[in-house]
Every structure is written in C-alpha cells, then in structure tokens.
Motif scaffolding. Structure first.
Motif, PDB file in Angstrom:
ATOM      1  N   LEU A 269     113.991 -26.020 -57.248  1.00  0.00           N
ATOM      2  CA  LEU A 269     113.367 -25.262 -56.165  1.00  0.00           C
ATOM      3  C   LEU A 269     114.275 -24.142 -55.675  1.00  0.00           C
ATOM      4  O   LEU A 269     113.806 -23.044 -55.343  1.00  0.00           O
ATOM      5  CB  LEU A 269     113.014 -26.196 -55.006  1.00  0.00           C
ATOM      6  CG  LEU A 269     111.876 -27.186 -55.256  1.00  0.00           C
ATOM      7  CD1 LEU A 269     111.757 -28.165 -54.086  1.00  0.00           C
ATOM      8  CD2 LEU A 269     110.555 -26.447 -55.461  1.00  0.00           C
ATOM      9  N   GLU A 270     115.574 -24.419 -55.639  1.00  0.00           N
ATOM     10  CA  GLU A 270     116.523 -23.399 -55.210  1.00  0.00           C
ATOM     11  C   GLU A 270     116.562 -22.244 -56.220  1.00  0.00           C
ATOM     12  O   GLU A 270     116.642 -21.071 -55.837  1.00  0.00           O
ATOM     13  CB  GLU A 270     117.911 -24.010 -55.043  1.00  0.00           C
ATOM     14  CG  GLU A 270     118.992 -23.032 -54.604  1.00  0.00           C
ATOM     15  CD  GLU A 270     118.792 -22.486 -53.199  1.00  0.00           C
ATOM     16  OE1 GLU A 270     119.507 -21.539 -52.832  1.00  0.00           O
ATOM     17  OE2 GLU A 270     117.924 -22.991 -52.477  1.00  0.00           O
ATOM     18  N   ASP A 272     114.045 -21.372 -58.091  1.00  0.00           N
ATOM     19  CA  ASP A 272     112.795 -20.656 -57.851  1.00  0.00           C
ATOM     20  C   ASP A 272     112.955 -19.680 -56.693  1.00  0.00           C
ATOM     21  O   ASP A 272     112.496 -18.534 -56.755  1.00  0.00           O
ATOM     22  CB  ASP A 272     111.666 -21.639 -57.515  1.00  0.00           C
ATOM     23  CG  ASP A 272     111.233 -22.479 -58.699  1.00  0.00           C
ATOM     24  OD1 ASP A 272     111.497 -22.062 -59.851  1.00  0.00           O
ATOM     25  OD2 ASP A 272     110.639 -23.545 -58.473  1.00  0.00           O
ATOM     26  N   ARG A 273     113.598 -20.154 -55.632  1.00  0.00           N
ATOM     27  CA  ARG A 273     113.777 -19.313 -54.447  1.00  0.00           C
ATOM     28  C   ARG A 273     114.641 -18.104 -54.769  1.00  0.00           C
ATOM     29  O   ARG A 273     114.324 -16.969 -54.397  1.00  0.00           O
ATOM     30  CB  ARG A 273     114.422 -20.117 -53.314  1.00  0.00           C
ATOM     31  CG  ARG A 273     114.574 -19.330 -52.006  1.00  0.00           C
ATOM     32  CD  ARG A 273     115.475 -20.048 -51.025  1.00  0.00           C
ATOM     33  NE  ARG A 273     116.853 -20.084 -51.468  1.00  0.00           N
ATOM     34  CZ  ARG A 273     117.697 -19.040 -51.375  1.00  0.00           C
ATOM     35  NH1 ARG A 273     117.289 -17.884 -50.887  1.00  0.00           N
ATOM     36  NH2 ARG A 273     118.945 -19.146 -51.805  1.00  0.00           N
ATOM     37  N   SER A 276     112.983 -15.358 -56.702  1.00  0.00           N
ATOM     38  CA  SER A 276     111.951 -14.609 -56.001  1.00  0.00           C
ATOM     39  C   SER A 276     112.479 -13.765 -54.849  1.00  0.00           C
ATOM     40  O   SER A 276     111.718 -13.053 -54.206  1.00  0.00           O
ATOM     41  CB  SER A 276     110.888 -15.573 -55.453  1.00  0.00           C
ATOM     42  OG  SER A 276     111.454 -16.433 -54.469  1.00  0.00           O
ATOM     43  N   THR A 277     113.789 -13.850 -54.566  1.00  0.00           N
ATOM     44  CA  THR A 277     114.354 -13.104 -53.445  1.00  0.00           C
ATOM     45  C   THR A 277     115.105 -11.885 -53.918  1.00  0.00           C
ATOM     46  O   THR A 277     115.469 -11.763 -55.083  1.00  0.00           O
ATOM     47  CB  THR A 277     115.316 -13.981 -52.626  1.00  0.00           C
ATOM     48  OG1 THR A 277     116.336 -14.495 -53.489  1.00  0.00           O
ATOM     49  CG2 THR A 277     114.572 -15.129 -51.969  1.00  0.00           C
TER      50      THR A 277
END
Length: 283
Positions: A269-270, A272-273, A276-277
């Motif tokens: 999840l990290e 993924d984050r 996307s940032t």
C-alpha cells in the motif's frame, strides 16, 4: 540555505564505499533510506551543489515511481498471497530475501544520473574531505571488537525479524543468537572491500570517463566492484542466511504469519501511495 531533510528511496546506495552487504528490512532499505542531508555531508557540498543534487534526485525518483513501484508492489503482494498455503518446509522467507534484494538493486540503478552529476561537480578538496571521513570510519571499524560488531548485528536481526513477523518467542530469539554466534559475518572482508572501493574511487577521480563508469556501476552492478574475497565470503554467508531463514519459517506461529501478511500488505500500500504522489512530497 537550509538543507532539506526529505528522504528518498535507496539513497543509502549513493554513499560511495558505504560497505553495503547485508540486507535491511523493507522500510529501512527501501522507503526509509538515508537522508539527503547525510549524503551531502559526506562530500561537504556547497549550496549550489546541494540544490542541484536534490533537483536531480527528484527527477530520478519521479522516473522510478512511474516505472518501478507498481511492479514492486505486485511482487510484494504475490508473496503476501502465498503465505496461508505455504507448508512448514517452505522456502518463502529466503525467496522474500531474494525478491527484496533484486528490487533494491533495480531501484538503486535509477539514481545513477543524480549520483554522477553530483560526483562530477566535486572539487579536489571535496574528494579529499570524503576520503578523510570514510578512512576514519574504516579505522574505527577495524578497531571495533568482534563482540561489539556481532552484538550490533544481533540487534539488527532481531529488529528486522520482529518488523516482519511481530514478537518472537524465547526459542526463536535463541535461534537468532545461535546463528549470529556460529555463522560469523565476514567483517574483515567487508572492511577490506570498503577500503578497496575507496582507493579505486580516489584513484579514478581525475579521469572523468573511469570515474563515471565506476559511479554508475556502483548503482547498477555493485557486486562487480567487490573484491573477490568479499564476493566469495558474502556468497557463502548469504547461503547460510537463507538456510537459517528457511528453518526459521518452520517455527512461525499462525499469528506471526498473519503479522507477516499484514506487514507485506502495508508495504504494498505504501508503494501504491508513493507511485501516485508527486516528488514534492519528499521535501
């Protein structure tokens, strides 16, 4: 100029002669990295060099995030999904070790551009400043007692394993301690290797072609820069480490396997984050 404190993916690799050789847990080796401030301090960069270095790092990081992080997240999730069906004799922990090592190497290669631009901007006094600092660390490493080195390694192992699977039992702690005591890490070869890379780096500093080749190779193929003695010693040690991890898997409880799944999912999840940032988030 106030030096920025943001952290970057795989920045520790930029410390030429850092002596890497043992893996770190996911957050330490990948997402945590080493602050740009510390990298800059190794070379005593001036304000313009700092600004240029940080700008180039952002560009490299943007490309890494675009091209690699989703693939990395997929690799992590594949391991996560396997855990519930793996048998007692599974080699999943050593396979995870290999996956993280390969992803780390692949990610580090993205920073060859910013690394070279920084190194090519160095003045002679900055090369000498770097050499003095690293030689001091090498001397301190040689003087540090074996017991102290092994204690630090033991604490690092415990921290890493706890990070992945949660609290460990008395018997598991004893197994970790037994491995550290009976399968000695090649400290001498590691220190000699660091000194060898430093010597080569300094010897090539006045030849731009050779210096660039070495700087880029450090990021793309670090293993090729190792001394034969260190390469052999690490191959042997990592083989024993993987054997230990395979045995350690057989001792994990249901709760520990659940904790490992949760940890892997958190890291995916990290990733993924981060994918996307914008890189400005790291300032």
């Amino acid at each position: 100029m106030k030096t920025k404190k943001w952290k970057l993916f795989a920045i520790s690799i930029l410390l030429i002669c850092s002596g890497c050789g043992s893996s770190s847990p996911f957050m330490d080796a990948f997402l945590g990295g080493m602050s740009v401030t510390k990298v800059e301090s190794y070379f005593n960069l001036d304000q313009k060099q700092e600004k240029d270095f940080e700008k180039n790092l952002q560009q490299d990081l943007a490309r890494l995030k675009q091209e690699q992080m989703q693939k990395f997240a997929t690799s992590i999730r594949e391991i996560d999904q396997r855990i519930p069906t793996e048998k007692v004799n599974s080699e999943i922990l050593s396979e995870t070790f290999d996956v993280l090592e390969k992803e780390y190497d692949r990610s580090a290669s993205y920073f060859k551009n910013s690394a070279w631009k920084m190194v090519s901007s160095l003045r002679e006094e900055q090369f000498l400043y770097f050499e003095k600092r690293v030689r001091k660390e090498i001397t301190e490493s040689r003087e540090q007692g074996l017991e102290s080195k092994n204690e630090e390694l033991l604490q690092r192992f415990r921290k890493q394993i706890t990070y992945w699977v949660g609290p460990t039992s008395i018997h598991q702690n004893q197994a970790i301690q037994h491995f550290i005591a009976n399968e000695p890490f090649p400290w001498k070869e590691r220190i000699d290797n660091r000194e060898s890379i430093l010597n080569n780096f300094m010897a090539q500093r006045k030849d731009p072609v050779k210096l660039r080749t070495m700087t880029e190779k450090f990021l793309e193929d670090y293993d090729s820069l190792r001394t034969p003695e260190y390469a052999h010693a690490m191959q042997k040690y990592e083989g024993k480490l993987k054997g230990f991890l395979n045995k350690f898997w057989s001792t994990l409880s249901y709760d520990q396997k659940q904790a490992m799944q949760a940890s892997l999912n958190k890291q995916a999840l990290e990733l993924d984050r981060m994918a996307s940032t914008q890189t400005d988030e790291f300032k």
